[in-house]
Write a protein that holds these residues in place. Structure first.
Motif, PDB file in Angstrom:
ATOM      1  N   LEU A  92       0.719  -0.715  -0.069  1.00 30.11           N
ATOM      2  CA  LEU A  92      -0.158  -0.003   0.653  1.00 30.11           C
ATOM      3  C   LEU A  92       1.037   1.515  -0.031  1.00 30.11           C
ATOM      4  O   LEU A  92       0.696   2.574  -0.865  1.00 30.11           O
ATOM      5  CB  LEU A  92      -1.032  -0.232   0.499  1.00 30.11           C
ATOM      6  N   SER A  93       1.566   0.946   0.865  1.00 28.21           N
ATOM      7  CA  SER A  93       2.929   2.649   1.308  1.00 28.21           C
ATOM      8  C   SER A  93       4.177   2.351   1.717  1.00 28.21           C
ATOM      9  O   SER A  93       4.258   0.959   1.750  1.00 28.21           O
ATOM     10  CB  SER A  93       1.902   3.264   2.492  1.00 28.21           C
ATOM     11  N   TYR A 122       6.848   3.362   4.151  1.00 25.64           N
ATOM     12  CA  TYR A 122       6.717   3.957   5.108  1.00 25.64           C
ATOM     13  C   TYR A 122       7.784   4.614   6.163  1.00 25.64           C
ATOM     14  O   TYR A 122       9.122   3.700   5.800  1.00 25.64           O
ATOM     15  CB  TYR A 122       5.739   3.752   6.424  1.00 25.64           C
ATOM     16  N   TYR A 142       4.127   7.251   2.368  1.00 31.62           N
ATOM     17  CA  TYR A 142       3.895   7.911   1.222  1.00 31.62           C
ATOM     18  C   TYR A 142       2.920   6.759   0.186  1.00 31.62           C
ATOM     19  O   TYR A 142       3.472   5.721   0.305  1.00 31.62           O
ATOM     20  CB  TYR A 142       4.772   8.344   0.341  1.00 31.62           C
ATOM     21  N   ASP A 143       1.913   6.672  -0.333  1.00 32.57           N
ATOM     22  CA  ASP A 143       1.233   5.831  -0.507  1.00 32.57           C
ATOM     23  C   ASP A 143       1.782   5.695  -2.649  1.00 32.57           C
ATOM     24  O   ASP A 143       2.359   6.511  -2.791  1.00 32.57           O
ATOM     25  CB  ASP A 143      -0.457   6.109  -1.093  1.00 32.57           C
ATOM     26  N   THR A 171      -2.307   2.427  -5.794  1.00 33.76           N
ATOM     27  CA  THR A 171      -3.129   2.301  -4.576  1.00 33.76           C
ATOM     28  C   THR A 171      -3.778   3.096  -4.162  1.00 33.76           C
ATOM     29  O   THR A 171      -4.600   2.312  -2.945  1.00 33.76           O
ATOM     30  CB  THR A 171      -2.405   1.167  -3.991  1.00 33.76           C
ATOM     31  N   ALA A 172      -3.849   3.964  -3.991  1.00 35.07           N
ATOM     32  CA  ALA A 172      -4.654   5.062  -3.744  1.00 35.07           C
ATOM     33  C   ALA A 172      -4.247   6.285  -4.631  1.00 35.07           C
ATOM     34  O   ALA A 172      -3.891   6.683  -5.506  1.00 35.07           O
ATOM     35  CB  ALA A 172      -4.678   5.057  -2.416  1.00 35.07           C
ATOM     36  N   CYS A 201      -3.796   9.521  -3.150  1.00 25.34           N
ATOM     37  CA  CYS A 201      -3.170  10.336  -2.308  1.00 25.34           C
ATOM     38  C   CYS A 201      -2.099  10.293  -2.836  1.00 25.34           C
ATOM     39  O   CYS A 201      -0.966   8.900  -3.296  1.00 25.34           O
ATOM     40  CB  CYS A 201      -2.423  10.157  -0.646  1.00 25.34           C
ATOM     41  N   CYS A 260      -4.451  13.673   3.331  1.00 21.09           N
ATOM     42  CA  CYS A 260      -5.180  12.429   2.373  1.00 21.09           C
ATOM     43  C   CYS A 260      -6.087  12.285   3.200  1.00 21.09           C
ATOM     44  O   CYS A 260      -5.863  11.821   4.435  1.00 21.09           O
ATOM     45  CB  CYS A 260      -4.557  11.908   2.405  1.00 21.09           C
ATOM     46  N   ARG A 320      -6.482   8.628   4.256  1.00 15.72           N
ATOM     47  CA  ARG A 320      -5.373   7.841   5.338  1.00 15.72           C
ATOM     48  C   ARG A 320      -5.320   8.018   6.621  1.00 15.72           C
ATOM     49  O   ARG A 320      -5.200   7.378   7.663  1.00 15.72           O
ATOM     50  CB  ARG A 320      -4.703   8.189   4.418  1.00 15.72           C
TER      51      ARG A 320
END
Length: 206
Positions: free
Chosen positions: A58-59, A61, A71-72, A76-77, A79, A103, A106
């Motif tokens: 997903l992100s 980190y 940070y995505d 996946t998103a 944002c 975001c 999130r």
């Protein structure tokens, strides 16, 4: 922008080191009337599941000593910016407090869900212990990826830059292979290898 993000990453690393970080931990998120979420923190990448079994990256980190940024990954998103938080662990619960994050989805997920530890110690999958990435000395930009377990298979590898953009993808059906990243600019990248369909995260310095 890339330079600023890299500086932030290095600043977090230098200030907080490896102590009390979230790496290799897993958590169940609950919020009445909302679906449960499972979070699994790898070395640099957060993966999630809606059923507790199949996890998806997903992100990117960084989380250590109470400071957290995320940070995505692309695709996946929606944002596209970085979120900054503080976090604390009390007993078996993880708590996030937002410092700044544009975001909304999130931010709401991290701060309004109740996060309960699914493991009492360190989550360290066997695949992560046997997977390695080694630069080829005589071939700049080429890396040998392999798992020490000959019966295991590398299924695919994805490489992301620090903006969360996918910059490399390839499928494999062997315990080792060579990946070519010579077209990428010099810098730090986050990789996700699927070994026997289990995600393993790693860093590459190009």
């Amino acid at each position: 922008m890339k330079g600023a993000f890299l500086i932030i990453s290095l600043l977090f690393a230098s200030l907080f080191g490896k102590a009390q970080n979230l790496s290799f931990t897993s958590w169940l998120g609950t919020k009445p009337s909302s679906p449960n979420l499972w979070f699994r923190f790898g070395a640099d990448t957060l993966s999630y599941s809606t059923g507790g079994s199949a996890y998806s990256p997903l992100s990117v980190y960084q989380g250590a000593n109470g400071a957290f940024y995320i940070y995505d990954l692309s695709g996946t998103a929606l944002c596209t910016d970085t979120g900054f938080y503080s976090y604390s662990v009390t007993g078996n619960n993880l708590f996030f407090s937002v410092t700044s994050d544009n975001c909304v989805n999130r931010k709401n997920t991290l701060t309004t869900y109740t996060w309960t530890a699914l493991n009492t110690g360190v989550f360290s999958p066997a695949h992560a212990l046997t997977f390695s990435v080694t630069p080829l000395v005589n071939e700049p930009g080429y890396f040998l990826v392999k798992t020490q377990e000959t019966q295991s298979t590398i299924n695919e590898i994805k490489i992301y830059n620090l903006f969360g953009n996918l910059v490399y993808y390839n499928e494999f059906r062997s315990p080792s292979s060579v990946i070519r990243l010579s077209d990428l600019a010099s810098g730090v990248y986050v990789g996700i290898a699927f070994v026997d369909k289990h995600p393993v995260t790693f860093k590459i310095i190009r």
